[in-house]
Design an enzyme around this catalytic site. Structure first.
Site: not given
Ligand SMILES: C/C(=C\COP(=O)(O)OP(=O)(O)O)CO
Ligand code: SF4
Length: 402
Positions: A66, A96, A187, A250, A319, A379
């Site tokens: 993203c 992650h 987060e 988020t 996510n 990610s």
């Molecule tokens: C950095 C981030 C999302 C990017 O994917 P990630 O897989 O790193 O994180 P998450 O889905 O929150 O465990 C937080 O919104």
């Molecule tokens: S909040 Fe997390 S999933 Fe959404 S744009 Fe930002 S890094 Fe990507």
């Protein structure tokens, strides 16, 4: 602590950077070569479908890195370029994904050591550079680093900061923030550090328990046992649930977040009446656009005729897990894997189950012509997805069609 005043002071400090260092061009080329894939580009250009031998891949129409992840990873690379000799630390995984974190280590970016479950910031010296990851960091961690006099490079995604602003707004009017999220997730740890009173609910079931408590009361002790790790210090369910605001991590399941918001709206309306609702309830949807797009694309993908679905992303990626949840709800065989190495053979695949446990599945790749749905978390580099596809093509080419 006046978290708003602290953030203002931090952002005005000359030791703080959240805009990068002007090396975008070099870094973009580097990121392209390390994380992108020609094969994935090709599939995007042919309406997200590719057939090779017996395998037809149907790729979700939104998947992978993203905007917030691209930005955070690029800033980490820029930081290394800008400070070639300084010691650089990061307070957590940048995002992650194991392959991206591996690259951080190869670039000699150190992870703050954790001793008995606590981060040991004493390793950071004045003048060191410290990166805050895309999830952000708790305000207490920021304070420690600020006091230490190190240079802070803040890659927090602006969508995440938006959630912090939401809980700050709740705090200002003495509302309790009900956060739909995972209390152990970086987060949510960061978000709750900006909140006043807060309670973290994992899912609709937990939200329903809280809503019932609001309406009918209950056993305070039982309540506190259930949410012991998921509420602010000194939380009292009999006092602190009269005025509530909703916020969320988020990357939760967007449908569930919406339902939780509506549940609390109904609950407060029932308890206090419609006229006074605004005195008791506030809601802002803070699920980010990228999460919504990836989940919508997955909802579209599961409508197709598919033999199986591969969901690719880090095992601690929230996510990514939500994407698999959507597949599981449809009853389509689906496997969440984090890299091509999880595919052991045409018979065996190691995958993460929804309960978080790893399992080996046999006969995961059906014989004959197959249609495979593929998606990846926000990610996950495209290269990781391409490696998985190539492996599948190769395995199917070896197995004679029946
Ligand atoms: C950095 C981030 C999302 C990017 O994917 P990630 O897989 O790193 O994180 P998450 O889905 O929150 O465990 C937080 O919104
Ligand atoms: S909040 Fe997390 S999933 Fe959404 S744009 Fe930002 S890094 Fe990507």
């Amino acid at each position: 602590m006046d978290t708003k005043a602290f953030k203002r002071a931090l952002q005005h400090s000359e030791n703080y950077n959240r805009k990068g260092f002007g090396h975008q061009a070099e870094v973009t080329t580097q990121l392209q070569s390390e994380y992108k894939s020609g094969l994935i580009q090709q599939i995007r250009h042919q309406n997200y479908i590719l057939t090779q031998g017996d395998v037809t891949i149907r790729l979700a129409k939104a998947f992978g890195f993203c905007w917030g992840v691209e930005r955070a990873v690029a800033m980490a690379y820029e930081t290394r370029q800008h400070f070639p000799t300084e010691r650089i630390w990061i307070t957590n995984e940048i995002i992650h994904n194991p392959s991206v974190n591996q690259r951080m280590q190869e670039m000699n970016i150190g992870f703050i050591p954790v001793e008995a479950g606590k981060k040991d910031f004493s390793v950071v010296e004045t003048g060191d550079v410290v990166i805050l990851p895309a999830f952000g960091a708790s305000v207490q961690e920021m304070q420690v680093l600020y006091d230490q006099g190190c240079k802070i490079v803040d890659t927090t995604c602006p969508w995440v900061s938006k959630v912090w602003n939401t809980v700050e707004k709740h705090k200002k009017v003495a509302f309790t923030s009900i956060i739909h999220g995972k209390y152990k997730h970086e987060e949510t740890i960061a978000t709750s550090s900006f909140a006043g009173k807060y309670l973290i609910v994992l899912n609709l079931q937990e939200a329903q328990y809280v809503a019932d408590y609001i309406l009918n009361g209950g056993e305070g002790e039982e309540f506190m046992q259930k949410f012991a790790k998921a509420c602010s210090a000194g939380f009292d369910p009999d006092q602190d649930l009269e005025r509530v605001g909703i916020a969320n991590q988020t990357t939760m399941l967007k449908g569930e977040t919406e339902e939780i918001g509506k549940l609390f709206e109904r609950t407060m309306m029932q308890k206090y009446g419609t006229v006074d609702l605004n005195q008791h309830f506030q809601s802002f949807n803070t699920i980010c656009d990228a999460t919504q797009e990836r989940q919508d694309a997955m909802l579209e993908l599961v409508e197709e005729k598919l033999d199986l679905i591969l969901v690719i992303g880090g095992f601690n990626s929230s996510n990514t897990a939500q994407l698999q949840q959507i597949a599981a709800e449809r009853g389509i065989p689906s496997y969440h894997i984090d890299s091509v190495e999880r595919i052991k053979s045409a018979n065996t695949i190691e995958h993460r189950q929804l309960n978080g446990q790893l399992a080996m599945a046999n006969n995961w790749l059906p014989n004959g012509k197959i249609i495979v749905g593929v998606t990846s978390g926000a990610s996950t580099p495209d290269k990781v997805v391409a490696d998985v596809m190539e492996k599948m093509f190769a395995l199917k080419a070896l197995v004679p069609a029946i």
